[in-house]
Write an enzyme that holds these catalytic residues in place. Structure first.
Site, PDB file in Angstrom:
ATOM      1  N   HIS A   1       0.827  -1.210   0.000  1.00  7.33           N
ATOM      2  CA  HIS A   1       0.000   0.000   0.000  1.00  7.33           C
ATOM      3  C   HIS A   1       0.860   1.258   0.000  1.00  7.33           C
ATOM      4  O   HIS A   1       0.365   2.346  -0.306  1.00  7.33           O
ATOM      5  CB  HIS A   1      -0.993  -0.001   1.173  1.00  7.33           C
ATOM      6  CG  HIS A   1      -0.397   0.146   2.531  1.00  7.33           C
ATOM      7  ND1 HIS A   1       0.019  -0.930   3.277  1.00  7.33           N
ATOM      8  CD2 HIS A   1      -0.150   1.241   3.296  1.00  7.33           C
ATOM      9  CE1 HIS A   1       0.476  -0.510   4.449  1.00  7.33           C
ATOM     10  NE2 HIS A   1       0.389   0.806   4.479  1.00  7.33           N
TER      11      HIS A   1
ATOM     12  N   ASP B   1       0.312  -7.434   0.490  1.00 10.46           N
ATOM     13  CA  ASP B   1       0.729  -6.094   0.894  1.00 10.46           C
ATOM     14  C   ASP B   1       2.248  -6.010   0.907  1.00 10.46           C
ATOM     15  O   ASP B   1       2.874  -5.855   1.947  1.00 10.46           O
ATOM     16  CB  ASP B   1       0.159  -5.733   2.266  1.00 10.46           C
ATOM     17  CG  ASP B   1       0.219  -4.229   2.539  1.00 10.46           C
ATOM     18  OD1 ASP B   1       0.584  -3.472   1.608  1.00 10.46           O
ATOM     19  OD2 ASP B   1      -0.106  -3.813   3.663  1.00 10.46           O
TER      20      ASP B   1
ATOM     21  N   GLY C   1       3.129   5.640   9.494  1.00 10.77           N
ATOM     22  CA  GLY C   1       4.539   5.836   9.173  1.00 10.77           C
ATOM     23  C   GLY C   1       5.368   4.596   9.414  1.00 10.77           C
ATOM     24  O   GLY C   1       6.466   4.462   8.877  1.00 10.77           O
TER      25      GLY C   1
ATOM     26  N   SER D   1       4.378   1.667   8.454  1.00  9.70           N
ATOM     27  CA  SER D   1       4.051   0.745   7.370  1.00  9.70           C
ATOM     28  C   SER D   1       5.285   0.305   6.594  1.00  9.70           C
ATOM     29  O   SER D   1       6.142   1.119   6.246  1.00  9.70           O
ATOM     30  CB  SER D   1       3.085   1.408   6.389  1.00  9.70           C
ATOM     31  OG  SER D   1       1.769   1.301   6.825  1.00  9.70           O
TER      32      SER D   1
ATOM     33  N   SER E   1       1.851  -4.062   7.974  1.00  9.88           N
ATOM     34  CA  SER E   1       0.728  -3.736   7.106  1.00  9.88           C
ATOM     35  C   SER E   1      -0.182  -2.702   7.761  1.00  9.88           C
ATOM     36  O   SER E   1      -0.284  -1.568   7.301  1.00  9.88           O
ATOM     37  CB  SER E   1      -0.065  -5.002   6.761  1.00  9.88           C
ATOM     38  OG  SER E   1      -1.147  -4.713   5.905  1.00  9.88           O
TER      39      SER E   1
END
Length: 331
Positions: free
Chosen positions: A174, A205, A285, A287, A302
């Site tokens: 993402h 992801d 942040g 991720s 994720s």
């Protein structure tokens, strides 16, 4: 005091090996296993329980076997996605645990109730106090570069190598969907570029970004945010109940436990399946950041619920799947 990383890894691998032996002996009369102080296996028959005990594990007789819980997951995954929900097989309660966040109300709650009712006691519904969301906002921070139209920030996951191709790093899909040109500072010079087909979300992801020739050095290690780094030598799948850590550019280093495997999460942005569930906190942040145990790479951050002040639940993309997809290795 926690045992050293090498000792934790040896214990985890030993538990994994025993789980494999037990699974082979029990199939199809088992419903998962978990690694803790002692390996616990969930047999569904008395005969299978005897085999577990003889193998040196602790049997806990349960009602539903693996195939039943797997079929329940198939049914849930085939239903219309409801943003704000997640589900994962949980051997500890011998059910598929379904989570719904505070946004699941009204028509969405009615829809969820309709889906769950035919599944009866094979599912357990839990509610969270905070919204289930992706942590896009980043290990070390990575930002949209000076040639990127999106100024998002994520976290670098693991540095990887591929035969005949530029060195690269993994992050969340993402993140890679929105930002294809990355820098080490907001709007700074590009250091890496997501190639065509290098990002997968939803469904998965994960994303890969190839370093430019002039990029900074990129060793196979994770930032521990205490002035030190953890070398990463290999990658493997997560083990239920094992101790793990994650690193992210917003909240630094945090640790916890793997509480579920093969989770499905319905973010507002799309559904992701096959995730690792943990009781570790994270925030926007973080991720794409790395989930690891000692020198082993395990996952990529994720999304989830909560924060690192009050605690939370975070889901991770298994890193082995991402490495396989891109023909990459760590270490």
């Amino acid at each position: 005091m926690q045992p050293s990383a090498p000792l934790r890894r040896v214990a985890t691998l030993a538990a994994t090996a025993l789980a494999v032996v037990a699974a082979v002996a029990l199939s199809p009369h088992s419903a998962g296993a978990s690694a803790g102080q002692k390996l616990v296996v969930n047999p569904t028959t008395s005969e299978a329980a005897g085999k577990v005990r003889k193998a040196g594990a602790e049997p806990r007789k349960v009602r539903f076997d693996d195939s039943t819980l797997a079929a329940t997951m198939v049914t849930l995954n085939a239903s219309e996605p409801i943003p704000g929900t997640a589900w994962v097989p949980d051997p500890r309660v011998n059910k598929v645990v379904v989570t719904a966040d505070p946004t699941v109300t009204g028509a969405k709650l009615t829809q969820l109730t309709t889906v769950l009712k035919p599944l009866g006691e094979k599912v357990k519904l839990e509610r969270t106090d905070s919204e289930l969301k992706m942590y896009l906002s980043g290990g070390d921070p990575i930002h949209g570069s000076n040639v990127s139209s999106v100024r998002a920030r994520c976290s670098l996951g693991f540095n990887v190598k591929r035969s005949g191709k530029p060195d690269a790093f993994l992050t969340a899909g993402h993140c890679g969907n929105r930002v294809t040109s990355w820098s080490t500072s907001d709007g700074g010079a590009e250091i890496a570029l997501v190639p065509e087909g290098g990002s997968s979300f939803p469904g998965n992801d994960y994303a890969i970004a190839e370093y430019n020739a002039g990029a900074p050095e990129h060793p196979s290690e994770v930032n521990l945010y205490d002035g030190d780094a953890q070398p990463i030598a290999a990658a493997r799948d997560a083990v239920l109940n094992e101790a793990v850590q994650r690193s992210g550019s917003t909240t630094g280093l945090h640790g916890g436990t793997v509480t579920g495997l093969n989770a499905t999460v319905n973010f507002r942005e799309g559904q992701v399946t096959g995730l690792i569930k943990t009781d570790i906190c994270a925030e926007p942040g973080d991720s794409g950041g790395p989930l690891f145990s000692g020198t082993d790479a395990i996952g990529l951050t994720s999304g989830g619920t909560g924060n690192c002040t009050d605690g939370g639940t975070t889901y991770f993309q298994p890193v082995v799947e991402a490495l396989t997809a891109f023909g990459a290795t760590v270490g």
